[in-house]
Design a protein around this motif. Structure first.
Motif, mmCIF file in Angstrom:
data_model
loop_
_atom_site.group_PDB
_atom_site.id
_atom_site.type_symbol
_atom_site.label_atom_id
_atom_site.label_comp_id
_atom_site.label_asym_id
_atom_site.label_seq_id
_atom_site.Cartn_x
_atom_site.Cartn_y
_atom_site.Cartn_z
ATOM 1 N N ARG A 52 0.946 -0.824 -0.184
ATOM 2 C CA ARG A 52 -0.524 -0.095 -0.035
ATOM 3 C C ARG A 52 0.945 1.012 0.128
ATOM 4 O O ARG A 52 0.702 2.331 -0.684
ATOM 5 C CB ARG A 52 -0.525 -0.097 1.386
ATOM 6 C CG ARG A 52 -2.220 -0.895 1.035
ATOM 7 C CD ARG A 52 -3.526 -0.746 2.367
ATOM 8 N NE ARG A 52 -3.621 0.798 2.199
ATOM 9 C CZ ARG A 52 -3.336 1.380 3.827
ATOM 10 N NH1 ARG A 52 -3.672 0.774 4.372
ATOM 11 N NH2 ARG A 52 -4.024 1.963 3.649
ATOM 12 N N VAL B 199 2.543 1.723 -3.455
ATOM 13 C CA VAL B 199 0.820 2.596 -4.303
ATOM 14 C C VAL B 199 1.027 3.270 -4.460
ATOM 15 O O VAL B 199 0.883 4.286 -5.236
ATOM 16 C CB VAL B 199 0.635 1.119 -3.875
ATOM 17 C CG1 VAL B 199 -0.980 2.123 -5.025
ATOM 18 C CG2 VAL B 199 0.966 -0.109 -4.743
ATOM 19 N N SER B 200 1.361 4.000 -2.549
ATOM 20 C CA SER B 200 0.124 5.924 -2.776
ATOM 21 C C SER B 200 1.455 6.588 -3.179
ATOM 22 O O SER B 200 1.707 7.331 -3.445
ATOM 23 C CB SER B 200 1.113 5.654 -1.164
ATOM 24 O OG SER B 200 2.077 5.477 -0.799
ATOM 25 N N CYS C 241 -1.012 6.593 -9.847
ATOM 26 C CA CYS C 241 -2.257 4.927 -9.379
ATOM 27 C C CYS C 241 -2.507 5.890 -8.602
ATOM 28 O O CYS C 241 -2.087 6.512 -7.350
ATOM 29 C CB CYS C 241 -1.788 4.068 -10.162
ATOM 30 S SG CYS C 241 -0.808 3.258 -8.811
ATOM 31 N N PRO D 109 -4.345 4.680 -5.542
ATOM 32 C CA PRO D 109 -3.605 3.962 -4.520
ATOM 33 C C PRO D 109 -5.298 2.640 -3.994
ATOM 34 O O PRO D 109 -5.603 2.338 -4.165
ATOM 35 C CB PRO D 109 -4.292 5.261 -2.797
ATOM 36 C CG PRO D 109 -5.239 6.184 -3.139
ATOM 37 C CD PRO D 109 -5.032 5.576 -5.148
ATOM 38 N N VAL D 110 -4.280 2.087 -2.968
ATOM 39 C CA VAL D 110 -5.053 0.489 -2.416
ATOM 40 C C VAL D 110 -6.051 1.407 -1.021
ATOM 41 O O VAL D 110 -4.624 1.666 -0.197
ATOM 42 C CB VAL D 110 -4.109 -0.017 -2.541
ATOM 43 C CG1 VAL D 110 -4.605 -1.746 -1.838
ATOM 44 C CG2 VAL D 110 -3.754 -0.960 -3.402
ATOM 45 N N ILE E 286 -6.293 -5.536 -4.324
ATOM 46 C CA ILE E 286 -4.473 -5.304 -5.282
ATOM 47 C C ILE E 286 -5.146 -5.266 -6.461
ATOM 48 O O ILE E 286 -5.559 -6.399 -7.268
ATOM 49 C CB ILE E 286 -3.887 -6.363 -5.169
ATOM 50 C CG1 ILE E 286 -3.316 -5.718 -3.537
ATOM 51 C CG2 ILE E 286 -2.915 -5.379 -5.909
ATOM 52 C CD1 ILE E 286 -2.138 -7.402 -3.153
ATOM 53 N N HIS F 193 -1.713 -1.683 -9.772
ATOM 54 C CA HIS F 193 -1.520 -1.831 -8.324
ATOM 55 C C HIS F 193 -0.080 -2.607 -8.516
ATOM 56 O O HIS F 193 0.914 -2.082 -7.591
ATOM 57 C CB HIS F 193 -2.142 -2.425 -7.422
ATOM 58 C CG HIS F 193 -3.390 -1.242 -6.749
ATOM 59 N ND1 HIS F 193 -4.595 -1.552 -6.531
ATOM 60 C CD2 HIS F 193 -3.152 -0.118 -6.690
ATOM 61 C CE1 HIS F 193 -5.320 -0.405 -6.358
ATOM 62 N NE2 HIS F 193 -4.711 0.493 -6.880
ATOM 63 N N GLU G 286 1.414 -7.906 -13.745
ATOM 64 C CA GLU G 286 0.354 -7.515 -12.910
ATOM 65 C C GLU G 286 -1.054 -8.778 -12.368
ATOM 66 O O GLU G 286 -1.295 -8.510 -12.162
ATOM 67 C CB GLU G 286 -0.862 -6.700 -13.656
ATOM 68 C CG GLU G 286 -1.046 -7.128 -15.205
ATOM 69 C CD GLU G 286 -0.061 -7.444 -16.278
ATOM 70 O OE1 GLU G 286 1.763 -8.081 -15.941
ATOM 71 O OE2 GLU G 286 -0.351 -8.005 -17.062
#
Lengths: 403, 403
Positions: free
Chosen positions: B254, B257-258, B262, B264-265, B271, B275, B324
């Motif tokens: 998380r 990704v933050s 893109c 966020p989760v 997911i 992500h 992915e």
């Protein structure tokens, strides 16, 4: 001697007075004799972790090692009444609800391992003979070899079926230039049959090859049966019964049966178990081939020819019997779309269901021969087991599909 | 030079004036360059038997041998318009009706052979690591891991289902003292999903082992992925990407990704592909593990623990991403019947459907870990194929089940 901690399932707990208990700890790779210096109060067949000194076993039973237990912990207690002691009875419906307990029995474990080992051997034999294992779908449409016996499925609101046979797909693989293919896979039959030789879901070897004759595929079948019997330690066969397996035609079989002490095989009718048993007895052989069976009994994709002697159509087929049970069934295939249409008509099948198969043949396929070998049936015979359900941990048959 | 007769499928017929034709004869084991002393009037991709002198090929193309054809016979004419020439287009619905022709294309043949070879390698890797291949049923009752996505079956008038997973049966095998088991088998999902990564019937490796930790099973998964990639010639991976595969927790993911470009989760949410792609880019790795995912996303039989940092329940799990796409999903299992009842309640599942599974646990099972590996997904990645349907000769997906 070395101090160690080992986790396993505890069997055969024998208290020897107040301060001594023997028990067997079964681990993935070995069995230990555990010696506890107390009267053990653990339920048999619990998962237990023991700590102590291990030493080579000195007792009368052939344990791998002995453990003088210093401490122990119950990791997962057996809180059911199910135990191999209760399951150690003749196979019956009573033990089916506890399949996981039943398979702990040494003889059940041995037979399942024999089957799974046989599956590996079968794959090896076919691969050594340059067959490629392909994958046909389990979910099929109407392109199956009969109108009955299929399990119907709700496929996104439409009717689909569980596959009865991979052999039609194998013809497509051959048409796709995969000229020798096989598959060990589950197939499904929805016939109401309570016999000891039927399952709704069973494991089968199917193989199809172009440029291999009926005789080639009979030899291949024999190689598979021989490998499986060797793998399970001989299959209990008298010496020589795996070599030079005799071949009788359907008409010769009828003559043999007519001289035996049982009902005859009326012209063009099916061979019953007691007929096959009579032939095995007459030939004094465990295994024998029957060829040239009546065309009308064979699947629509079977190649047939006119037999002037009887004035009937016979198949270019082969079937291997192990005494009364048929283990292998195969034959040459129709490759002409015109002939296939005739065969479909003879068997009252709707050509509309077989449009793809007709297309495959119209694209040109070489001469080809296929076979199916029932793995549970073969193993049951090789291991001397009467009911093939005993070779399936969670058997499916009429009305039974749980757990 | 020797006189011989050979049968095969005739490709690439090139007429060179009135008295000369070149063509390729594809046989089970080799390809011949055939030289006909006439303008050949045979339809391409027919099955033809040629007779003539064979000699080592002298031409520019790498044929195994050359045949100076003296006579020939069309064994089975291609009477359809289907040919690899027409099929040699990007994969599309247009070619699906002629799967047998499509699989003659060299690139399609190569990818199917790669898949079938990978299946053999996977079985070998597991067997070398002392796993036993077992057989779970395809036809199951209500003991499945979710109320939805199941294909319903008419089983002698009662409702049965096609199996979504073998893992519940694997726990029963472990309870039956088969402590390390696996299965390469087809499974079935009835979800309406049109993505390129979904099939209604797909091939999966599932494995379950007692006495093997989460880390052990992650290493096993890596061994399988490595073996398959080696088998198909490297899998197009940058050097080192199969070694020391990084492990990130869900919370670490998380955070990564933050900081990416893109969405966020959000805490506790799933997911998504983009992500995972962002994480692969951030790590500069093709493969990475995600562990400790939210408990609520994992099957009811997954073991979980409370995470004080987030105040939520997380799974003792592992998931392998190839950029992915998730390839492997696994984790430790609940072994206490009480805890299983809680997990069933959390997921709104009816304990009555899982009576057998609760019995199995009540009988005592050792700590165990299981995993599933999607074979088509792995092969698609290893071979660089975008749509997993291209790895199945007769694919089943929403509304498609014929031929």
């Amino acid at each position: 001697m070395s101090q160690t901690s080992i986790t396993g399932r505890l069997y055969s707990i024998r208290a020897m007075g107040k301060h001594l208990t023997f028990a067997t700890l079964r681990c993935p790779d070995r069995e230990y004799l555990c010696v506890f210096s107390e009267r053990l109060k653990v339920r048999a067949e619990s998962i237990v972790r023991v700590t102590g000194e291990t030493r080579p076993s000195t007792g009368s039973r052939a344990f791998d090692d002995e453990i003088a237990v210093e401490s122990y912990e119950v990791v997962a207690e057996n809180r059911t009444i199910a135990s191999t002691r209760l399951a150690g009875q003749p196979y019956s419906k009573a033990v089916l609800p506890d399949q996981h307990v039943y398979m702990r029995l040494p003889e059940v474990r041995a037979r399942l391992l024999a089957k799974w080992s046989a599956v590996r051997r079968i794959r090896d034999v076919l691969t050594e003979q340059r067959f490629v294992e392909v994958q046909s779908p389990r979910i099929v449409g109407r392109m199956t070899d009969g109108p009955t016996m299929k399990f119907k499925l709700d496929y996104f609101g439409r009717d689909a079926y569980l596959s009865l046979s991979n052999l039609l797909f194998h013809t497509a693989f051959v048409a796709g230039d995969f000229t020798s293919v096989f598959e060990v896979s589950p197939l499904f039959r929805a016939d109401v049959n309570h016999s000891s030789q039927h399952l709704s879901e069973f494991l089968i070897l199917e193989a199809t090859a172009a440029y291999r004759s009926r005789e080639d595929m009979m030899r291949l079948s024999e190689d598979v049966v021989r490998a499986v019997c060797e793998d399970c330690g001989g299959g209990g066969l008298p010496a020589g019964h795996l070599d030079d397996i005799p071949v009788v035609t359907y008409e010769e079989l009828r003559k043999i049966v007519s001289r035996a002490d049982c009902a005859p095989v009326a012209p063009g009718t099916r061979i019953k178990r007691y007929h096959a048993e009579a032939v095995a007895t007459h030939l004094d052989r465990t295994l024998f081939w029957v060829v040239d069976m009546p065309a009308k009994h064979k699947a629509f994709f079977s190649s047939t020819r006119h037999d002037p002697a009887t004035g009937t159509d016979v198949a270019n087929d082969f079937r291997l019997y192990w005494r009364e049970i048929d283990i292998v069934d195969g034959g040459e295939r129709v490759t002409s779309p015109e002939r296939l249409r005739e065969r479909l008509a003879e068997q009252d099948l709707d050509p509309a269901h077989f449009g793809y198969y007709l297309d495959v043949l119209a694209g040109g396929v070489p001469p080809l021969t296929g076979l199916g070998l029932g793995i549970e049936r073969l193993l049951a015979k090789a291991l001397g087991i009467g009911n093939i359900r005993q070779l399936v941990p969670f058997p499916r048959y009429v009305d039974h599909f749980e757990p």
